[in-house]
Structure formats: C-alpha cells, structure tokens
Motif scaffolding. Structure first.
Motif, PDB file in Angstrom:
ATOM      1  N   LYS A 175       0.823  -1.207   0.000  1.00 33.52           N
ATOM      2  CA  LYS A 175       0.000   0.000   0.000  1.00 33.52           C
ATOM      3  C   LYS A 175       0.862   1.265   0.000  1.00 33.52           C
ATOM      4  O   LYS A 175       0.507   2.267  -0.638  1.00 33.52           O
ATOM      5  CB  LYS A 175      -0.946  -0.018   1.204  1.00 33.52           C
ATOM      6  CG  LYS A 175      -2.062  -1.051   1.084  1.00 33.52           C
ATOM      7  CD  LYS A 175      -2.960  -1.055   2.314  1.00 33.52           C
ATOM      8  CE  LYS A 175      -4.115  -2.030   2.162  1.00 33.52           C
ATOM      9  NZ  LYS A 175      -5.080  -1.581   1.134  1.00 33.52           N
ATOM     10  N   LEU A 176       1.982   1.254   0.707  1.00 28.25           N
ATOM     11  CA  LEU A 176       2.875   2.416   0.702  1.00 28.25           C
ATOM     12  C   LEU A 176       3.433   2.662  -0.702  1.00 28.25           C
ATOM     13  O   LEU A 176       3.482   3.804  -1.172  1.00 28.25           O
ATOM     14  CB  LEU A 176       4.020   2.210   1.691  1.00 28.25           C
ATOM     15  CG  LEU A 176       3.730   2.513   3.160  1.00 28.25           C
ATOM     16  CD1 LEU A 176       4.856   2.006   4.045  1.00 28.25           C
ATOM     17  CD2 LEU A 176       3.519   4.006   3.380  1.00 28.25           C
ATOM     18  N   CYS A 177       3.863   1.595  -1.373  1.00 23.35           N
ATOM     19  CA  CYS A 177       4.403   1.746  -2.725  1.00 23.35           C
ATOM     20  C   CYS A 177       3.362   2.335  -3.672  1.00 23.35           C
ATOM     21  O   CYS A 177       3.659   3.251  -4.447  1.00 23.35           O
ATOM     22  CB  CYS A 177       4.878   0.388  -3.249  1.00 23.35           C
ATOM     23  SG  CYS A 177       6.376  -0.235  -2.458  1.00 23.35           S
ATOM     24  N   ILE A 178       2.141   1.820  -3.592  1.00 17.73           N
ATOM     25  CA  ILE A 178       1.068   2.298  -4.478  1.00 17.73           C
ATOM     26  C   ILE A 178       0.750   3.764  -4.197  1.00 17.73           C
ATOM     27  O   ILE A 178       0.610   4.570  -5.128  1.00 17.73           O
ATOM     28  CB  ILE A 178      -0.193   1.424  -4.309  1.00 17.73           C
ATOM     29  CG1 ILE A 178       0.063   0.021  -4.862  1.00 17.73           C
ATOM     30  CG2 ILE A 178      -1.399   2.067  -5.001  1.00 17.73           C
ATOM     31  CD1 ILE A 178      -1.029  -0.975  -4.555  1.00 17.73           C
ATOM     32  N   GLU A 179       0.651   4.127  -2.925  1.00 15.81           N
ATOM     33  CA  GLU A 179       0.289   5.499  -2.569  1.00 15.81           C
ATOM     34  C   GLU A 179       1.398   6.476  -2.956  1.00 15.81           C
ATOM     35  O   GLU A 179       1.126   7.598  -3.419  1.00 15.81           O
ATOM     36  CB  GLU A 179       0.000   5.597  -1.069  1.00 15.81           C
ATOM     37  CG  GLU A 179      -0.669   6.886  -0.628  1.00 15.81           C
ATOM     38  CD  GLU A 179      -2.027   7.114  -1.267  1.00 15.81           C
ATOM     39  OE1 GLU A 179      -2.415   8.295  -1.426  1.00 15.81           O
ATOM     40  OE2 GLU A 179      -2.703   6.127  -1.629  1.00 15.81           O
ATOM     41  N   LEU A 180       2.644   6.079  -2.792  1.00 16.91           N
ATOM     42  CA  LEU A 180       3.756   6.947  -3.196  1.00 16.91           C
ATOM     43  C   LEU A 180       3.748   7.150  -4.719  1.00 16.91           C
ATOM     44  O   LEU A 180       3.965   8.262  -5.203  1.00 16.91           O
ATOM     45  CB  LEU A 180       5.085   6.340  -2.748  1.00 16.91           C
ATOM     46  CG  LEU A 180       5.378   6.424  -1.250  1.00 16.91           C
ATOM     47  CD1 LEU A 180       6.584   5.576  -0.893  1.00 16.91           C
ATOM     48  CD2 LEU A 180       5.598   7.872  -0.806  1.00 16.91           C
ATOM     49  N   GLN A 181       3.497   6.071  -5.467  1.00 22.44           N
ATOM     50  CA  GLN A 181       3.458   6.177  -6.927  1.00 22.44           C
ATOM     51  C   GLN A 181       2.342   7.106  -7.382  1.00 22.44           C
ATOM     52  O   GLN A 181       2.510   7.869  -8.343  1.00 22.44           O
ATOM     53  CB  GLN A 181       3.278   4.789  -7.541  1.00 22.44           C
ATOM     54  CG  GLN A 181       4.535   3.945  -7.498  1.00 22.44           C
ATOM     55  CD  GLN A 181       4.327   2.506  -7.911  1.00 22.44           C
ATOM     56  OE1 GLN A 181       5.095   1.639  -7.552  1.00 22.44           O
ATOM     57  NE2 GLN A 181       3.269   2.250  -8.660  1.00 22.44           N
ATOM     58  N   LYS A 182       1.207   7.082  -6.696  1.00 19.47           N
ATOM     59  CA  LYS A 182       0.114   7.987  -7.028  1.00 19.47           C
ATOM     60  C   LYS A 182       0.548   9.446  -6.915  1.00 19.47           C
ATOM     61  O   LYS A 182       0.022  10.320  -7.603  1.00 19.47           O
ATOM     62  CB  LYS A 182      -1.073   7.759  -6.096  1.00 19.47           C
ATOM     63  CG  LYS A 182      -1.887   6.505  -6.372  1.00 19.47           C
ATOM     64  CD  LYS A 182      -3.047   6.423  -5.379  1.00 19.47           C
ATOM     65  CE  LYS A 182      -3.847   5.161  -5.550  1.00 19.47           C
ATOM     66  NZ  LYS A 182      -4.916   5.063  -4.509  1.00 19.47           N
ATOM     67  N   ASN A 183       1.495   9.696  -6.039  1.00 19.72           N
ATOM     68  CA  ASN A 183       1.950  11.065  -5.784  1.00 19.72           C
ATOM     69  C   ASN A 183       3.266  11.384  -6.483  1.00 19.72           C
ATOM     70  O   ASN A 183       3.935  12.362  -6.133  1.00 19.72           O
ATOM     71  CB  ASN A 183       2.081  11.290  -4.274  1.00 19.72           C
ATOM     72  CG  ASN A 183       0.738  11.395  -3.587  1.00 19.72           C
ATOM     73  OD1 ASN A 183       0.124  12.459  -3.565  1.00 19.72           O
ATOM     74  ND2 ASN A 183       0.259  10.279  -3.038  1.00 19.72           N
ATOM     75  N   GLY A 184       3.634  10.551  -7.470  1.00 21.24           N
ATOM     76  CA  GLY A 184       4.810  10.845  -8.271  1.00 21.24           C
ATOM     77  C   GLY A 184       6.128  10.427  -7.662  1.00 21.24           C
ATOM     78  O   GLY A 184       7.192  10.850  -8.126  1.00 21.24           O
ATOM     79  N   TYR A 185       6.097   9.593  -6.633  1.00 25.52           N
ATOM     80  CA  TYR A 185       7.316   9.108  -5.978  1.00 25.52           C
ATOM     81  C   TYR A 185       7.458   7.605  -6.185  1.00 25.52           C
ATOM     82  O   TYR A 185       6.479   6.905  -6.472  1.00 25.52           O
ATOM     83  CB  TYR A 185       7.300   9.421  -4.478  1.00 25.52           C
ATOM     84  CG  TYR A 185       7.574  10.873  -4.175  1.00 25.52           C
ATOM     85  CD1 TYR A 185       8.830  11.298  -3.769  1.00 25.52           C
ATOM     86  CD2 TYR A 185       6.572  11.836  -4.315  1.00 25.52           C
ATOM     87  CE1 TYR A 185       9.085  12.637  -3.498  1.00 25.52           C
ATOM     88  CE2 TYR A 185       6.822  13.172  -4.052  1.00 25.52           C
ATOM     89  CZ  TYR A 185       8.080  13.566  -3.649  1.00 25.52           C
ATOM     90  OH  TYR A 185       8.333  14.888  -3.393  1.00 25.52           O
ATOM     91  N   HIS A 186       8.664   7.127  -6.006  1.00 28.90           N
ATOM     92  CA  HIS A 186       8.913   5.692  -6.083  1.00 28.90           C
ATOM     93  C   HIS A 186       9.582   5.228  -4.798  1.00 28.90           C
ATOM     94  O   HIS A 186      10.289   5.995  -4.121  1.00 28.90           O
ATOM     95  CB  HIS A 186       9.789   5.349  -7.292  1.00 28.90           C
ATOM     96  CG  HIS A 186       9.074   5.534  -8.588  1.00 28.90           C
ATOM     97  ND1 HIS A 186       8.122   4.654  -9.044  1.00 28.90           N
ATOM     98  CD2 HIS A 186       9.150   6.519  -9.526  1.00 28.90           C
ATOM     99  CE1 HIS A 186       7.656   5.070 -10.202  1.00 28.90           C
ATOM    100  NE2 HIS A 186       8.256   6.208 -10.509  1.00 28.90           N
TER     101      HIS A 186
END
Length: 351
Positions: free
Chosen positions: A98-109
């Motif tokens: 979930k952290l990976c997905i949420e970070l990707q939504k915000n332009g981070y990896h």
C-alpha cells in the motif's frame, strides 16, 4: 558487421536525446516537455494538442525522461526509502504494498531496504541508503536511534515512522492507539465473563509491544482484575509456540480461560499450537484475541477476534506527512488512530 555497428551508433544517438531536442522538434519550451511527462499534474498544464506534438516528437527521436538527470537539476530524486525488518508478518507485507502504491500515485517511487536485526546493522544500512540521495525515509517495524534520526535531518532527509511511536523532535510517527487497543482487548474479555485472563506479549523493545501490554494491564487493574499469567512471544513464531505451551500445557484448573495475543501473526501460530499440539478447542477451552486484523484473520479456519489497525488511514497519514515534510511544512508529530474491535469466533461468552 557494418550494419550492426550502425545500429549500435543509432541506439547511442537515441539514448543521448534530451528534452531540449524534443522541445525543438515539437516547437514548445523545455518546461512544457517536462510537464507533459510529469506523473503529477501541475498548475500550468500542457494542452492536449501540444502534448500530442511532444509525445510524437519523443517517439520519433527515441526520447524517454531520465530520472537521474532530472534529480540533478531539481535536487530531488523522487525516491522514498522504505525500511522493513521482516515481511513474514502479513500486516507489514500489506503495508509495503500500500505504501508503494500510494507513493506512486503522488509521483514518488519506493526503494525498499530490509533491515538487519542489530542496532549496528541498522546504522550501517541507513548510512548506505543515504548515498542514494533519497528524499525521505519511512520506517515500518524498525525504530531508528536518536543519533540516526538527527543524522538524517542534518542531511535534509525527512523521516516518518509507520506503526511506531518515538518522542523525537522533527520525526513524524503514525500508528494506531496501541494503549487503547490493549485496553479494548482487556475490557472485552472482562465483559464476556472471563476470569483467568493471560497475556502473550510481543517484543518489549518495540513501542507497539510495550503500549499494547501497558494498555491491557492498566485496564485489567482499573477493573479490579489481575493478570493471570504472562509469556512473551517477541513477535517470533518459535518464541510464540513456546509461550503458548507455557501458558496452556497444564491442567484445566491452572490454565487461563482467555489470552490476549499482541498481534495476529502470533495469534495464528498460537491457534495452531492450541488445536494441533494441545488438542484444545477455541473458544470453548480458551478464548483468543489478536491485534492487527490481517486478511488471514478473517478466514474460516481462524475466524479470529482481533483489534483492527486502520491500515489505509495509517498509510494515507504517513504519505501525507512525508510529502508535507519534503515540501518544507513543519508538520512533525505523533498521529494516533483509534483501533476497532472485530468480533469473530475465537471468544466465548462466559457470563
């Protein structure tokens, strides 16, 4: 051979194409190219017509954005380091996803680091990850020392602790209210008529383990009960098995009628020991309450009564605090979210 060399040369030319080349071909500014390829919407967007010209030009030239080059220009890598110490506990495996997905939504990896169990090992790993110029660090199942937290802050790297609480200036922490969760477990077992209430605790050095035990024992005391027995599972399967046997491998008159187990990972192991090795039934012989509400807890073979950690809200808060810190907003502090009792089939009503 000549054709092969020409192909390699052409590939090298394509790989050296920059956003400036694309901008010239598309007849737009370089910043328009950057905005067109950005995963995060900006206030000054790019029109659909201009974006098509940019993408067509990029395809013709064989261009694709270079994240490393962009980070050198902006001073931001758009990478968040995620520190985990173990993933066999389903709660943390789910948190990682979930952290990976949420970070990707915000332009981070995310860059994931599995942490050693020793304090020295943690320090060495954090020192290594700082070489990657990450924009921030989110720890889960890992607590950083005060010196490490300060070192990260001195490097301009924000730290958020997930499912951990630490009284450290400049560090944000997000967790469920573990003290309250412990209290809710004790209160529920008392209300359902249990008299010989035991605790199978976690790792005493972790804030989650300490706080759940503290809340549980406080509620028992406040309601005129004393802890019938206690064994430590240290959030470890082998230790949990030993703890379950210690508490229950005895005559019925001397064993507890209920056990609060400090997380579902241990509770599921204990259920296996109780049913397979000790040949006892749950909840007739002993009631069990866990903590976390991992997906396995709801399966019919476990049907575990537990305290639900609101993982989605915890993830949202962790990422929001991280992004705010990266943006320069002073938002550090402890966020505590109320857990929820989920009643299933592992607790008997003995009233």
């Amino acid at each position: 051979m000549e054709q092969k060399i020409r192909g390699i040369w052409n590939m090298a030319r394509k790989n050296s194409v920059t956003s400036v080349d694309v901008a010239k071909r598309a007849g737009v500014s370089q910043s328009a190219v950057s905005r067109a390829f950005s995963r995060v919407p900006t206030q000054s967007g790019v029109s659909a017509e201009a974006k098509k010209r940019i993408f067509d030009a990029a395809k013709e030239l064989g261009y694709w954005p270079n994240a490393l080059a962009r980070s050198m220009i902006t001073g931001r890598s758009k990478i968040i380091a995620l520190l985990f110490s173990y993933l066999d506990n389903q709660f943390y495996a789910l948190a990682l996803e979930k952290l990976c997905i949420e970070l990707q939504k915000n332009g981070y990896h995310a860059m994931v680091f599995m942490m050693p169990e020793t304090a020295v090992g943690v320090e060495e790993t954090v020192s290594e990850l700082l070489e990657y110029k990450v924009d921030g660090i989110i720890t889960a199942s890992v607590e950083l020392s005060s010196s490490l937290c300060k070192h990260c802050q001195d490097q301009g790297i924000s730290v958020v602790m997930f499912n951990r609480i630490k009284a450290e200036e400049g560090v944000s922490c997000v967790s469920s209210d573990n003290v309250l969760g412990g209290r809710l477990a004790a209160r529920y077992l008392i209300e359902t008529g249990h008299q010989k209430i035991a605790l199978l605790s976690g790792w005493a050095e972790s804030s989650t383990g300490r706080d759940r035990q503290l809340g549980f024992e406080q509620e028992l005391s406040d309601q005129g009960h004393s802890l019938f027995d206690h064994a430590a599972g240290h959030f470890d399967l082998a230790a949990t098995r030993s703890a379950a046997l210690k508490l229950l491998d005895r005559p019925a008159s001397k064993r507890p009628d209920a056990i609060f187990i400090a997380n579902d990972y241990m509770a599921i192991e204990a259920l296996g020991v109780i049913r397979s090795e000790l040949k006892l039934t749950v909840p007739q012989d002993v009631s069990i309450v866990g903590f976390d509400d991992i997906p396995m807890a709801a399966l019919p073979e476990y049907d575990l009564t537990t305290l639900r950690q609101p993982i989605n809200r915890m993830i949202d808060q962790s990422v929001s605090l991280m992004l705010a810190a990266i943006a320069g907003n002073d938002t550090a502090g402890n966020v505590s979210i109320v857990p929820e009792l989920v009643e299933r089939g592992t607790v008997a009503n003995r009233t």
